[in-house]
Design an enzyme around this catalytic site. Structure first.
Site, short mmCIF file in Angstrom:
data_model
loop_
_atom_site.label_atom_id
_atom_site.label_comp_id
_atom_site.label_asym_id
_atom_site.label_seq_id
_atom_site.Cartn_x
_atom_site.Cartn_y
_atom_site.Cartn_z
N ASP A 109 0.81 -1.22 0.00
CA ASP A 109 0.00 0.00 0.00
C ASP A 109 0.84 1.26 0.00
OD1 ASP A 109 1.03 -0.23 2.55
OD2 ASP A 109 -0.86 0.13 3.58
N LYS A 160 4.62 1.97 15.89
CA LYS A 160 3.53 2.84 16.36
C LYS A 160 3.71 3.23 17.83
CE LYS A 160 0.62 1.23 12.70
NZ LYS A 160 1.03 -0.08 12.21
N ASP A 220 1.76 6.21 2.20
CA ASP A 220 0.96 5.01 2.49
C ASP A 220 -0.48 5.39 2.15
OD1 ASP A 220 -0.90 3.38 3.94
OD2 ASP A 220 0.69 2.70 5.25
N1 GDD Z 1 0.21 -11.48 3.07
C1 GDD Z 1 -0.14 -10.76 4.12
N2 GDD Z 1 -0.58 -11.40 5.23
N3 GDD Z 1 -0.05 -9.43 4.04
C2 GDD Z 1 -0.40 -8.71 5.12
C3 GDD Z 1 -0.89 -9.30 6.31
C4 GDD Z 1 -0.99 -10.73 6.35
O1 GDD Z 1 -1.38 -11.34 7.33
N4 GDD Z 1 -1.16 -8.31 7.19
C5 GDD Z 1 -0.86 -7.16 6.59
N5 GDD Z 1 -0.41 -7.39 5.33
C6 GDD Z 1 0.04 -6.40 4.34
C7 GDD Z 1 -0.99 -5.30 4.09
O2 GDD Z 1 -1.81 -5.67 2.99
C8 GDD Z 1 -0.11 -4.11 3.75
O3 GDD Z 1 0.23 -4.07 2.37
C9 GDD Z 1 1.18 -4.37 4.52
O4 GDD Z 1 1.16 -5.75 4.90
C10 GDD Z 1 1.32 -3.49 5.76
O5 GDD Z 1 0.13 -3.59 6.54
P1 GDD Z 1 -0.63 -2.30 7.06
O6 GDD Z 1 -1.79 -2.78 7.84
O7 GDD Z 1 -0.87 -1.34 5.95
O8 GDD Z 1 0.43 -1.72 8.09
P2 GDD Z 1 0.64 -0.22 8.55
O9 GDD Z 1 0.51 0.72 7.42
O10 GDD Z 1 -0.19 0.04 9.77
O11 GDD Z 1 2.18 -0.24 9.07
C11 GDD Z 1 3.20 -0.81 8.24
O12 GDD Z 1 3.55 0.08 7.18
C12 GDD Z 1 4.13 1.35 7.61
C13 GDD Z 1 4.47 2.13 6.34
O13 GDD Z 1 3.34 2.35 5.59
C14 GDD Z 1 4.41 -1.10 9.13
O14 GDD Z 1 5.31 -1.85 8.34
C15 GDD Z 1 5.05 0.19 9.64
O15 GDD Z 1 6.25 -0.12 10.35
C16 GDD Z 1 5.39 1.09 8.46
O16 GDD Z 1 5.92 2.34 8.94
MG MG Z 2 -0.24 0.61 5.52
#
Ligand code: GDD
Ligand code: MG
Length: 338
Positions: A109, A160, A220
């Protein structure tokens, strides 16, 4: 070269847009989001080959259906479906048998125009086990916050963090280079998080973990507000290093209007995106908004700074400001929302 795209999340924070469309394929300027990520990978292809392991869990068939041959070029996609979500590190472990060398991992994303080639070069020169790409953001609280030593080694990682935990402003961009041995440290068959479980363990183990700060465009797209900003940024040409063939054709008012959309007399569309098969009746105004495919806006409707899902109906004379509507929403004539 191999890339794993983590595209298995439910996209809850991007609801209602993700109720019927999984986050990796929501359109940005009428192009499925995943295509922008694939554009990043083309320069990394080795001898013309880039293998993408696409880790899916939520609505996988819809994502597979969008991946047409023409759009992919040299990229070979291997969808990997998790029967239940395994978490971000569990998804990495799941593909371990197929990984043959340094693995690039992308959160599914993030919209960015980063050039990954120098990042890969530095990863190799430093003999890093893991390199995390980092970006500077004004409010890091919703991200993984990283503290660096002066030589680029990672000292601490706080996913976070609560206020007061750290002053660092560099955050995890969701772009990693991993050596395959690291994947062996992830327990199999259970949900395991890269951010909460694996990375703290790697830090404690003393492995060489580096951060690589970039000033590239980065966003993001995972909330409606950021989704709208992503569309606006693509329209405004803010993704500088973007391949020109992927840049959208704009109207003089800085909009992208699908060829299959019908716009009647006196319609004004400014800095907005209009999806395929939309119908905009006489006098409709759309400004700073995204209108997804198949929506109908009746006479004189005004839509400002909003996101309208697929197949929405906006009644005549309605005025919408700063709203997000899910697919098939119906707004009756002369309504005021926002
Ligand atoms: N295959 C798979 N399986 N993908 C997953 C799963 C899972 O169980 N859970 C989450 N994802 C994928 C989501 O589709 C997304 O593309 C990515 O992993 C990150 O998940 P988010 O839910 O969007 O996380 P976030 O935005 O709160 O936080 C993450 O991204 C930030 C940057 O945008 C973390 O990696 C943070 O450390 C980072 O700063
Ligand atoms: Mg995200």
């Amino acid at each position: 070269m191999q890339t794993l795209i983590l595209a298995g999340g439910k996209g809850t924070r991007l609801r209602p847009l993700t109720l019927h469309t999984p986050k990796p394929i929501v359109p940005i300027a009428n192009r499925p989001f995943l295509y922008y990520q694939l554009d990043l990978l083309r320069p990394l292809a080795v001898n013309g080959v880039m293998e993408v392991l696409l880790s899916l869990s939520y609505q996988p068939r819809k994502i597979e259906a969008v991946l047409t041959h023409e759009a992919l070029g040299d990229i070979v996609i291997r969808p990997v479906v998790e029967r239940q979500p395994l978490g971000t590190a569990g998804a990495m472990r799941h593909v371990r048998p197929q990984v043959t060398g340094t693995l690039l991992v992308l959160n599914g994303d993030i919209l960015t125009d980063i050039d990954l080639r120098p990042v890969l070069d530095r990863h190799r020169v430093r003999r890093a086990a893991v390199t995390l790409v980092l970006v500077q953001v004004a409010d890091p609280s919703g991200y993984g916050v990283v503290e660096l030593e002066s030589d680029g080694r990672i000292r601490a990682f706080h996913e976070k963090p609560r206020p007061g935990v750290t002053d660092a402003k560099s955050v995890n961009a969701g772009i990693y280079l991993l050596e395959p041995e690291v994947l062996d440290l992830i327990p199999g068959g259970c949900e395991y998080s890269f951010e909460y479980d694996l990375f703290p363990r790697l830090l404690a183990s003393g492995l060489p973990l580096y951060g690589d700060v970039t000033d590239a465009y980065w966003l993001d797209i995972g909330t409606p507000e950021r989704y709208r900003r992503a569309n606006a940024d693509v329209l405004a040409g803010r993704l500088r290093r973007y391949p020109p063939e992927s840049s959208p054709a704009l109207t003089p008012d800085g909009s992208v209007v699908a060829a299959e959309a019908m716009l009647k007399a006196g319609v004004s569309v400014v800095r907005s995106v209009i999806g395929a098969n939309c119908y905009l009746a006489d006098g409709v105004q759309v400004v700073d908004s995204v209108v997804l495919a198949g929506s109908r806006l009746a006479e004189g409707a005004v839509v400002l700074s909003s996101v309208l899902g697929r197949g929405v109906h906006i009644g005549a004379g309605s005025v919408l400001h700063n709203v997000v509507l899910g697919d098939k929403s119906v707004v009756t004539d002369f309504s005021r929302l926002g």
